[in-house]
Motif scaffolding. Structure first.
Motif, mmCIF file in Angstrom:
data_model
loop_
_atom_site.group_PDB
_atom_site.id
_atom_site.type_symbol
_atom_site.label_atom_id
_atom_site.label_comp_id
_atom_site.label_asym_id
_atom_site.label_seq_id
_atom_site.Cartn_x
_atom_site.Cartn_y
_atom_site.Cartn_z
ATOM 1 N N GLY B 174 106.605 -17.346 -8.390
ATOM 2 C CA GLY B 174 106.337 -16.848 -7.576
ATOM 3 C C GLY B 174 107.008 -15.234 -7.532
ATOM 4 O O GLY B 174 106.376 -14.278 -7.252
ATOM 5 N N ARG B 175 108.126 -15.634 -7.388
ATOM 6 C CA ARG B 175 108.290 -14.913 -6.163
ATOM 7 C C ARG B 175 109.524 -13.935 -7.293
ATOM 8 O O ARG B 175 110.528 -13.161 -6.664
ATOM 9 N N THR B 176 108.610 -13.686 -8.821
ATOM 10 C CA THR B 176 109.940 -13.013 -9.244
ATOM 11 C C THR B 176 108.193 -12.147 -10.041
ATOM 12 O O THR B 176 108.682 -11.964 -10.955
ATOM 13 N N GLY B 177 107.524 -11.801 -9.111
ATOM 14 C CA GLY B 177 105.858 -11.121 -9.569
ATOM 15 C C GLY B 177 105.201 -12.087 -10.292
ATOM 16 O O GLY B 177 104.649 -10.914 -10.411
ATOM 17 N N ARG B 178 105.232 -13.502 -9.998
ATOM 18 C CA ARG B 178 104.317 -13.676 -11.018
ATOM 19 C C ARG B 178 103.367 -14.869 -9.537
ATOM 20 O O ARG B 178 103.206 -16.272 -10.414
ATOM 21 N N LEU B 179 102.738 -14.112 -8.626
ATOM 22 C CA LEU B 179 101.853 -15.275 -7.814
ATOM 23 C C LEU B 179 100.477 -15.427 -8.151
ATOM 24 O O LEU B 179 100.424 -16.623 -7.659
ATOM 25 N N ASP B 180 100.190 -14.885 -9.212
ATOM 26 C CA ASP B 180 98.906 -15.585 -9.398
ATOM 27 C C ASP B 180 99.366 -16.608 -11.305
ATOM 28 O O ASP B 180 98.114 -16.415 -11.842
ATOM 29 N N ASP B 181 100.427 -16.921 -12.183
ATOM 30 C CA ASP B 181 101.265 -17.558 -12.659
ATOM 31 C C ASP B 181 99.782 -18.587 -12.858
ATOM 32 O O ASP B 181 99.847 -19.557 -11.366
ATOM 33 N N LYS B 182 99.482 -19.541 -13.401
ATOM 34 C CA LYS B 182 98.710 -20.387 -13.939
ATOM 35 C C LYS B 182 99.414 -21.371 -13.237
ATOM 36 O O LYS B 182 99.080 -22.965 -12.940
ATOM 37 N N PHE B 183 100.636 -21.178 -13.416
ATOM 38 C CA PHE B 183 101.673 -22.409 -12.960
ATOM 39 C C PHE B 183 101.940 -22.649 -11.069
ATOM 40 O O PHE B 183 101.819 -23.621 -11.324
ATOM 41 N N VAL B 184 101.640 -21.239 -11.122
ATOM 42 C CA VAL B 184 102.482 -21.157 -9.110
ATOM 43 C C VAL B 184 100.687 -22.284 -9.072
ATOM 44 O O VAL B 184 100.564 -22.860 -7.647
ATOM 45 N N GLN B 185 98.991 -21.810 -9.831
ATOM 46 C CA GLN B 185 98.108 -22.637 -9.345
ATOM 47 C C GLN B 185 98.145 -24.177 -10.061
ATOM 48 O O GLN B 185 97.469 -24.481 -9.088
ATOM 49 N N ILE B 186 98.929 -24.525 -10.255
ATOM 50 C CA ILE B 186 99.299 -25.822 -10.759
ATOM 51 C C ILE B 186 99.457 -26.006 -10.027
ATOM 52 O O ILE B 186 99.360 -27.546 -9.310
ATOM 53 N N ALA B 187 100.365 -25.817 -9.207
ATOM 54 C CA ALA B 187 101.708 -26.267 -8.078
ATOM 55 C C ALA B 187 100.423 -26.648 -7.301
ATOM 56 O O ALA B 187 100.779 -27.967 -6.152
ATOM 57 N N ARG B 188 100.277 -25.083 -6.936
ATOM 58 C CA ARG B 188 98.934 -25.537 -5.617
ATOM 59 C C ARG B 188 97.610 -26.583 -5.408
ATOM 60 O O ARG B 188 97.773 -27.185 -4.191
ATOM 61 N N ARG B 189 97.683 -26.600 -6.771
ATOM 62 C CA ARG B 189 96.586 -28.205 -6.620
ATOM 63 C C ARG B 189 97.029 -29.215 -6.213
ATOM 64 O O ARG B 189 96.516 -30.326 -5.574
ATOM 65 N N ALA B 190 98.663 -29.125 -7.017
ATOM 66 C CA ALA B 190 99.193 -30.470 -6.782
ATOM 67 C C ALA B 190 99.483 -30.469 -5.333
ATOM 68 O O ALA B 190 100.137 -31.999 -4.918
ATOM 69 N N ALA B 191 99.600 -29.773 -5.027
ATOM 70 C CA ALA B 191 100.755 -29.631 -3.696
ATOM 71 C C ALA B 191 99.261 -29.628 -2.087
ATOM 72 O O ALA B 191 99.675 -30.938 -1.431
ATOM 73 N N ASP B 192 97.983 -29.588 -2.648
ATOM 74 C CA ASP B 192 97.220 -30.320 -2.237
ATOM 75 C C ASP B 192 96.755 -31.069 -2.328
ATOM 76 O O ASP B 192 96.918 -32.537 -1.469
ATOM 77 N N HIS B 193 97.163 -31.782 -3.415
ATOM 78 C CA HIS B 193 96.914 -33.200 -3.163
ATOM 79 C C HIS B 193 97.643 -33.982 -2.733
ATOM 80 O O HIS B 193 97.241 -35.152 -1.953
ATOM 81 N N VAL B 194 98.722 -33.532 -2.621
ATOM 82 C CA VAL B 194 99.913 -34.015 -1.843
ATOM 83 C C VAL B 194 99.275 -34.244 -0.625
ATOM 84 O O VAL B 194 99.671 -35.380 0.757
ATOM 85 N N CYS B 195 99.255 -32.869 0.060
ATOM 86 C CA CYS B 195 98.379 -33.535 1.246
ATOM 87 C C CYS B 195 97.667 -33.969 1.747
ATOM 88 O O CYS B 195 97.287 -34.292 3.324
ATOM 89 N N GLN B 196 97.001 -34.428 0.717
ATOM 90 C CA GLN B 196 95.188 -34.963 0.758
ATOM 91 C C GLN B 196 95.633 -36.562 1.190
ATOM 92 O O GLN B 196 95.133 -37.087 2.197
ATOM 93 N N MET B 197 96.693 -36.790 0.006
ATOM 94 C CA MET B 197 96.859 -38.010 0.024
ATOM 95 C C MET B 197 97.821 -38.971 1.369
ATOM 96 O O MET B 197 97.978 -40.015 1.245
ATOM 97 N N PHE B 198 98.804 -37.928 1.305
ATOM 98 C CA PHE B 198 99.808 -38.236 2.789
ATOM 99 C C PHE B 198 99.933 -38.164 3.639
ATOM 100 O O PHE B 198 101.138 -37.819 4.048
ATOM 101 N N GLY B 199 98.988 -37.312 3.588
ATOM 102 C CA GLY B 199 99.088 -35.840 5.697
ATOM 103 C C GLY B 199 98.258 -37.725 6.285
ATOM 104 O O GLY B 199 99.003 -38.456 6.488
ATOM 105 N N SER B 200 98.074 -36.694 7.733
ATOM 106 C CA SER B 200 98.188 -38.162 8.827
ATOM 107 C C SER B 200 97.454 -38.994 9.025
ATOM 108 O O SER B 200 97.208 -40.033 9.090
#
Lengths: 654, 654
Positions: B174-200
């Motif tokens: 993302g910081r090398t000019g590809r914020l909309d990269d497919k891998f950034v999207q994968i990571a975002r879904r994973a991060a969202d999943h983590v927040c959902q599973m391990f949230g408050s």
């Protein structure tokens, strides 16, 4: 790698192998010295009598209580009640600790004739017996539906290791007058099963933890059945050819990296290494295979000169509980596992019997006083698993109710998740008489000094001596002839290497120097004749070999066989003993306490600990700081402790 | 144990969190110094340019090849092809090494614009992408029939750890000019999943290996989504309350023994400890929670003053790959894992950004030259996992075709069963530009010296400087103004603490002393203005703190930022370097090689290594022995090596 030479299994094999009439853990069919049993050597008073009392009154019961409480003994009941898969407690080798407890009980019954303890032994046998399968297999962890299959994990499963301790317990039982005991029969069925499963045509592998080897040889000696010795030979010869899986620690961990005849020095897991060494010596002796005995002797000699702590402790790494490289002997990370000390005693005692070289009795003595005696606390209900030579931070005393990690606590703990050491201490203390003296056809050798009585059957009849001493607190040993024979015989007394040229022997009123080694006084003797040995008990300042980086600029203090240490409870004027610097010679006070003049080093906090100067300064005040026997440390609550204490050189330098 | 203070999550939270326009691994929303990205700092020549070339031409491909060969990348295919249960390769954390390789690739694509490498990155994404489950979960080891359930082994499973490295790779992308990269999207879904599973309201636990914390903060910074930072806060706050199981190593192993605000010093597994420290600093900065930053700073300061090797290496124990006690820093058993060095750089760099204290840039420099640069061999295809400071026995060079145990080999190995280090080196080298310089609204700070160009956007416009130096071989650094602004701005140059009072600054023809820290030259500047810094490059003799037992009576040599060592290939007249004793002052030859006069110690074999004398003698001959930069050692075949070399004191003493 060259292939191993073939053993001629028939050469030197004794005609009359069976030996069950002397109460000893080790009874070679031949050798330079013949062991004496626990009914021939009686310890009546002093240091080791107190330890045997502690074993009697505390340790054995303590071990039994913990193993009941944790369900390690209950595992046998759980098998019978068909609930073992869900209910099994303890690590994969927990059966072995029950057997080691039983070995301790068996020797103790033999030593004291305690009927109630005998009944407790029998009660354990009754719980174990129904677990044995028709083919002799006996293990609570493997082989049932829902468990791993038998022998499916030789690397870590410890099945053969458990049999090894079972056989040693059976030897203790058989050699204390109960050769037809139910437990001996159980062990024989198990041993037969092992020979069938792992014989020439069987599973071509070994156990990840040596122990079955030393046990099979002794069981063969006791029963007179050479199949067991042949099986031990197969195990010793197979190992070292990579028959076990490679692991992160490397195959050296379980001595499967090199055939035993090719190794130069002990390596890998120190308990595994010393147990294997003991078994290989036994095997070499029974096979008349001098090259095997010599190979192990060389390995032990190299281990003693390069890989052994001043305490006799072995094992410099926590990682893999293993030996380090040559001269890698850090005090603070000394693992020096209690069981490795016992393994070292096992191997060195066997080398002593085979060779007659008193050097090995010196090692046994050093290890007895500074490893074995260090492990149990004064209450007999707490134990060191690892034996550090330098406690940097005050430890916390573990709860008397909780299981501890084996080396995470710096203080003695009542029990461990891996609790091999307490039962090992107990079985060794119960059979300690066997380590004290030996005989030949022509004489008696007193190896370790304790008040008591030693009897032996020589070629021309029975003799006996009485020993009175306050050793190791005092160096005077008085030996009186109690029984003798008509003709000549020889009384031998060991003069430890640490005595240098200062030991004095008094025979028939005559003083003469007693050189290091075995000093022999030739008879004939009269009942009432007295021989006195005076060992020098001044405090010795000891320097390390310059190759030991961890000890550079430090000295240790020894008195007699005792390694000394400084403990922070004796130096209330410093925060940690690490602040102390030796500033003069030790002296023995009238109260029997040794003190050493020491200065304190004033330590400054620095952002980065490496600079063009040492950043430290010495106090002008000198304090007389008590040093005490290492084996006593940790009995007065949390403290810091050092065996090796820095001199002033590093502070005043440059 | 007191309860943790509550964080006021709103206080200090920046208004505009999103940051994806500068190519840096770390971009705090505020702090004393602002990082510069890899397109702002270009390394053109010298030591680190050579290392970046090696990464480009060898390391990245090497890592990819090994992970293909071993099937660690293939695990993702195996999931898609429904054969993962039987076919899965590598340890439980192998996914993370693929992500670390991808992070290296992403930075490298950003740095060089290499299209073919970009295509290889995309190809990996295409293989990983179908493994992600609809709810965002992505791991090859858990959750399918025949595998352990998701999050059933937080202690050892490393699932959150793997996400952490995924997120860091996504930040690089993302910081090398590809914020909309497919891998950034994968990571975002994973991060969202983590927040959902391990949230408050989710699973109230943490990962056995910290990493998700530092990654979530950065991912939150990049995406501008504060949920990720809130989740990092939950993880940081939960840890230390015994939420993970107690283990043989103790909970300190994974920093679950003490809340992070209460700890005094880093402890336990050194990679875990430093990664957690980095994440906690990031979190403290984003939450405006100075007490959290201060707590970690104190822990780091204490770690630097008591638990860090002269190389900057951290971790004194092989057992548990962990920190030792204070001042327990054995050279021969130095673990000093390469990844712990990188973790230390991560944490110290963040402290530098937060505080502006140049001390932390000193630590980064020391670690760069003596840990990071030591790991890869000159071929870029072999690596040290552990970085010992004392090689006792010549190691064997591992086969280029085989996987090595991580610390059993003494030489660099091509790959390891646990192979975290090679990919960690690679991702760090690819993003190295970011460590070289920082800016503020009013100036530029040159932190590490390398030939290249540094550009920065100040409050009043853009400036740029050109740096020419042969550092660390030479101490002259020439900085030329290439772009400037009308008004005043400040050029800062770091003077390392090792320079003492000997650094000299030349500005406009004027020499003046340059004290340790940040030396600032105030503009306005003209294009073409030159500032020169002369750092003292004499060889320094360094002594250890007297509390470090393992180093007593030894000295080390440093030159500039380089720790030196002696290697046996340079001392053919001795069998091992352990025989050498420093006998005089170092000197720099005309060939650029430093030599130290040394004597040999003649060592006698003794049956027992502790006696009233040291049993050693010094040679009368003195040899001039070369010493070389530590990071170069082990590139000339098997050898023995020492960083700390004994003086003559222990031989001649008494």
């Amino acid at each position: 790698m060259t292939s191993s030479p073939t053993i001629d299994a028939k050469r030197g094999l004794p005609l009359n192998l069976q030996s069950s009439d002397i109460s000893v853990p080790v009874q070679p069919s031949h050798g330079a010295l013949t062991p004496l049993g626990i009914e021939q050597v009686r310890i009546d008073g002093g240091f080791w009598a107190a330890m045997q009392d502690l074993n009697s009154t505390a340790m054995i019961q303590h071990c039994e209580d913990w193993m009941e409480r944790l369900g390690w003994i209950g595992n046998f009941d759980a098998v019978v009640e068909n609930r073992i898969v869900q209910d099994r407690q303890g690590r994969e080798f927990s059966d072995s600790d029950v057997y080691k407890l039983m070995e301790a009980m068996a020797w103790e019954v033999g030593r004291t004739g305690d009927d109630s303890l005998n009944a407790r032994f029998d009660a354990l046998v009754d719980r174990i017996s129904p677990v044995q399968e028709p083919d002799g297999y006996l293990n609570t962890r493997f082989g049932r539906p829902g468990q791993l299959p038998r022998y499916s994990d030789l690397e870590w499963g410890h099945e053969l290791y458990c049999y090894g301790h079972m056989l040693q317990a059976a030897v203790a039982r058989g050699r204390t007058g109960r050769l037809d005991d139910k437990f001996v029969q159980i062990a024989r069925r198990a041993a037969d099963h092992v020979c069938q499963m792992f014989g020439s045509d069987g599973i071509q592998s070994v156990c990840g933890h040596p122990e079955i080897e030393v046990a099979l040889v002794e069981f063969g000696r006791m029963t007179g059945d050479r199949r067991y010795i042949d099986q031990a030979r197969l195990f010793v010869e197979r190992r070292g050819h990579g028959v076990l899986a490679d692991i992160e620690f490397g195959r050296a961990y379980y001595q499967d990296d090199q055939p035993i005849r090719e190794a130069e020095v002990l390596r890998g897991h120190s308990v595994r290494a010393t147990y294997l060494a003991a078994g290989a010596i036994d095997l070499g002796v029974e096979l008349g295979d001098q090259s095997l005995v010599d190979a192990v002797r060389t390995q032990m000699d190299n281990t003693l000169s390069r890989r052994t702590y001043v305490t006799g402790g072995m094992g410099a790494h926590h990682e893999g509980e293993s030996f380090g490289a040559d001269f890698e002997l850090p005090s603070d990370r000394a693992y020096a596992e209690t069981c490795a000390g016992i393994g070292s005693m096992m191997a060195n005692y066997r080398l002593l019997l085979a060779t007659g070289d008193m050097k090995y009795a010196d090692v046994v003595e050093r290890t007895l006083y500074n490893v074995l005696a260090t492990s149990p606390g004064e209450d007999g209900r707490s134990f060191f698993y690892a034996n550090t030579l330098h406690q940097r931070d005050p430890g916390t005393v573990p709860s008397a109710k909780e299981v501890s990690a084996r080396a995470s606590s710096s203080m003695r703990a009542p029990w461990f998740a891996v609790s091999c050491c307490p039962t090992n201490v107990s079985r060794t203390v119960a059979s300690l008489g066997a380590y004290m003296a030996t005989s030949t056809v022509a004489g008696v050798q007193v190896l370790q000094y304790a008040t008591g009585r030693i009897a032996a059957q020589l070629a021309d009849g029975g003799v006996a001596v009485n020993v009175v001493t306050d050793y190791p607190h005092d160096g005077a040993v008085r030996v009186t002839i109690e029984e003798t024979i008509e003709g000549a015989w020889t009384l031998g007394l060991r003069v430890p290497a640490w005595a240098g040229d200062s030991a004095v022997l008094r025979v028939r009123g005559d003083d003469r120097p007693a050189p290091v080694g075995l000093v022999e006084i030739d008879g004939p003797f009269q009942v009432g004749d007295v021989v006195e040995l005076e060992l020098p008990m001044g405090v010795r300042v000891v320097m390390p070999d310059v190759r030991i980086d961890a000890l550079r600029g430090q000295v240790a203090f020894e008195r007699g066989p005792l390694v000394m240490c400084v403990e922070s409870v004796d130096a209330p004027h410093v925060t940690k003993v690490d602040e102390l610097r030796v500033a003069g010679e030790p002296s023995l006070g009238e109260d029997g306490v040794v003190t050493v003049p020491m200065r304190n080093v004033a330590l400054t906090a620095r952002a980065w600990p490496f600079a063009v100067d040492s950043g430290a300064a010495l106090s002008s005040d000198v304090y007389d700081v008590p040093i005490r026997p290492y084996h006593q440390w940790g009995n007065r609550g949390s403290s810091t402790m050092r065996v090796w204490i820095p001199t002033e050189a590093d502070v005043s330098r440059r």
